[in-house]
Design a protein around this motif. Structure first.
Motif, PDB file in Angstrom:
ATOM      1  N   ALA A 158     -16.228-115.022 -93.358  1.00 34.51           N
ATOM      2  CA  ALA A 158     -15.479-115.101 -92.103  1.00 34.51           C
ATOM      3  C   ALA A 158     -15.788-113.876 -91.255  1.00 34.51           C
ATOM      4  O   ALA A 158     -15.569-112.740 -91.684  1.00 34.51           O
ATOM      5  N   GLU A 159     -16.294-114.121 -90.051  1.00 32.63           N
ATOM      6  CA  GLU A 159     -16.637-113.045 -89.131  1.00 32.63           C
ATOM      7  C   GLU A 159     -16.017-113.313 -87.765  1.00 32.63           C
ATOM      8  O   GLU A 159     -15.751-114.468 -87.398  1.00 32.63           O
ATOM      9  N   VAL A 160     -15.792-112.241 -87.019  1.00 30.27           N
ATOM     10  CA  VAL A 160     -15.228-112.332 -85.681  1.00 30.27           C
ATOM     11  C   VAL A 160     -16.356-112.615 -84.692  1.00 30.27           C
ATOM     12  O   VAL A 160     -17.459-112.068 -84.815  1.00 30.27           O
ATOM     13  N   ALA A 161     -16.088-113.478 -83.736  1.00 30.67           N
ATOM     14  CA  ALA A 161     -17.090-113.804 -82.725  1.00 30.67           C
ATOM     15  C   ALA A 161     -17.546-112.547 -82.009  1.00 30.67           C
ATOM     16  O   ALA A 161     -16.746-111.666 -81.665  1.00 30.67           O
ATOM     17  N   GLY A 162     -18.858-112.485 -81.795  1.00 29.98           N
ATOM     18  CA  GLY A 162     -19.420-111.307 -81.146  1.00 29.98           C
ATOM     19  C   GLY A 162     -20.839-111.567 -80.701  1.00 29.98           C
ATOM     20  O   GLY A 162     -21.352-112.693 -80.767  1.00 29.98           O
TER      21      GLY A 162
END
Length: 500
Positions: A158-162
């Motif tokens: 799970a990663e944050v949009a960037g």
């Protein structure tokens, strides 16, 4: 002298070629004399049989055979030796105690060996080497491949949009032999990298990482890891769904630009798309004071009655664990409502146009049908048969001339032009009946003479008694303009133009 050397050059070359061919043939033949299996595959804990034979020792003497182990990394070592006079021997090696000649006692022509409880570290090349006389050593090589079925797994990160590429998924094929091959299948626009690590028992762990610059639209996209390995009948498929975290994306709905004074039962809806799901939704106004007629509840803002206090800007603020997003909308309260546009206006117009088109198509079809029908009728034989010409009764033999009712006749006009006859004789009609039924009672005047316009038998006016009857000849010959003789009844002819 030079010519003599030139003549000897071809002979020398031919001799060298024959010598080289004999050497190559001898080595090629000797290389094929030792029969072994090129490759063997085995799992850990199994027993493998490495076969070797020298089936045709004609012309040479076999003195001794040695099995040599060549690991991928490390020094070669002798693991088994057999001499016809001294018997078998097993030097110190990692396989001592697990390797033996088969059959026992061995035979020099087929000195196969057997290795029990094979290990992953036993993988490598095994050389069966003969000591012969007078040719020297000859050998055959078998590659032992150790197999280990890997344990495959895949997971998302799970990663944050960037905007920077990060690892969003990882696939691992652990403790396999040989090394597995990994690839990814997805609609996401990214790429992957692969690393491998060899364990203490000679197994290999392969790890592949999928990277991309995540966006909210990549969330929940399908991503599949495919692992290819020799121990598997087909690629193992490991499906995943990407997990991309992002702050709320907010949109306000419900305002139709027709909020007028006194309107009721209207409101606004604050819709938010977020991962993880938003946990807080709050309504405020730019002035900081919520109107009395407005009732906020979670993501819905109900307006009980529109008044001037609603003429403001409403703000919806949504929060999740990633961040906070605000969206606003300005309401313009009208004094009166806008004209209401029927929802079905477009449908009605469309229906009317459709009906007109259908009627036009039907009318066109009917017109074309009638036109075609008339055309077919005109091409066929005429359905109307004109009535036969009327005949005058006479006691005399022969035909009676007919005078058209609508053409006045003068004394100067030749009577010949007034005859009409068909090709076949027609029956004589009853002129008395014709006088009563078919003649118009109205009299026509022409040059002071009165006559019946439709009288078939000639003149009926008593003033013109001196005019000869139409069946009598005049002083001149009754000839047509072409000088032809008078035509009797029953003969066909074409009358000339009549002068009126």
């Amino acid at each position: 002298m030079a010519r003599h050397d030139a003549r000897n050059v071809p002979a020398r070359m031919i001799g060298l070629l024959f010598f080289a061919a004999s050497i190559l043939l001898r080595h090629g033949t000797s290389g094929q004399r030792v029969k072994v299996e090129p490759e063997l595959a085995s799992y850990p804990g199994q027993t493998v049989n490495l076969r070797c034979a020298f089936p045709d020792p004609t012309g040479i003497q076999l003195t001794m055979v040695t099995w040599i182990y060549e690991p991928k990394d490390g020094e070669r070592m002798n693991i088994a030796v057999f001499h016809p006079s001294y018997g078998p021997n097993y030097p110190e090696s990692q396989m001592k105690g697990r390797v033996t000649f088969k059959p026992s006692p061995p035979e020099l022509s087929s000195p196969s060996i057997e290795i029990s409880d094979v290990r992953m570290t036993d993988e490598g090349r095994y050389v069966c080497e003969y000591a012969t006389y007078p040719d020297g050593n000859e050998q055959g090589i078998t590659q032992l491949v150790m197999l280990a079925k890997p344990v495959n797994s895949a997971t998302t990160v799970a990663e944050v949009a960037g905007t920077k590429p990060v690892v969003v998924a990882r696939c691992e094929s652990r403790d396999g032999r040989p090394a597995a091959k990994i690839r990814w299948v997805t609609t996401a626009k990214g790429n992957w990298t692969e690393t491998s690590k060899t364990g203490a028992d000679n197994t290999v762990t392969v790890t592949s990482e999928y990277r991309l610059a995540p966006t909210p639209t990549d969330n929940a996209k399908d991503l599949t890891c495919l692992v290819n390995h020799r121990t598997q009948l087909k690629d193992e498929s490991l499906p995943l769904k990407l997990t991309i975290r992002y702050p709320p994306m907010v949109e306000i709905e419900g305002y139709d630009n027709n909020w007028y004074l006194g309107r009721t039962n209207v409101g606004l809806l604050c819709k938010a798309n977020a991962n993880p799901v938003a946990h807080t939704v709050q309504w405020t106004t730019m002035t900081g004071q919520m109107p009395d007629t407005v009732l906020p509840k979670e993501n819905e803002l109900k307006v009980l009655k529109v008044d001037n206090s609603v003429n403001t800007t409403f703000v919806c603020e949504v929060k999740n664990s990633i961040g906070t997003t605000r969206e606003q909308i300005t309401i313009h309260v009208r004094a009166t409502r806008l004209p209401h546009k029927g929802a079905t206006t477009g449908s009605i117009i469309g229906a009317i146009i459709g009906v007109i088109l259908v009627m036009a198509a039907i009318g066109t079809g009917i017109a074309m049908y009638r036109k075609r029908k008339n055309k077919l009728n005109s091409e066929g034989p005429p359905k109307y048969k004109p009535p036969p010409p009327k005949k005058t009764s006479s006691s005399k033999k022969g035909s009676q001339p007919l005078i058209p009712g609508n053409v006045p006749v003068t004394q100067d006009a030749p009577l010949q032009s007034q005859y009409y006859s068909t090709q076949t004789p027609e029956p004589v009609t009853d002129l008395d009946g014709y006088q009563e039924d078919g003649v118009d009672d109205e009299l026509e005047a022409h040059d002071g003479e009165v006559y019946f316009s439709s009288a078939p038998s000639g003149w009926n006016d008593p003033k013109n008694n001196d005019v000869p009857p139409p069946y009598m000849l005049t002083n001149s010959d009754l000839q047509d303009n072409n000088g032809s003789l008078p035509v009797s009844r029953g003969d066909s002819f074409i009358s000339s133009a009549m002068i009126v």
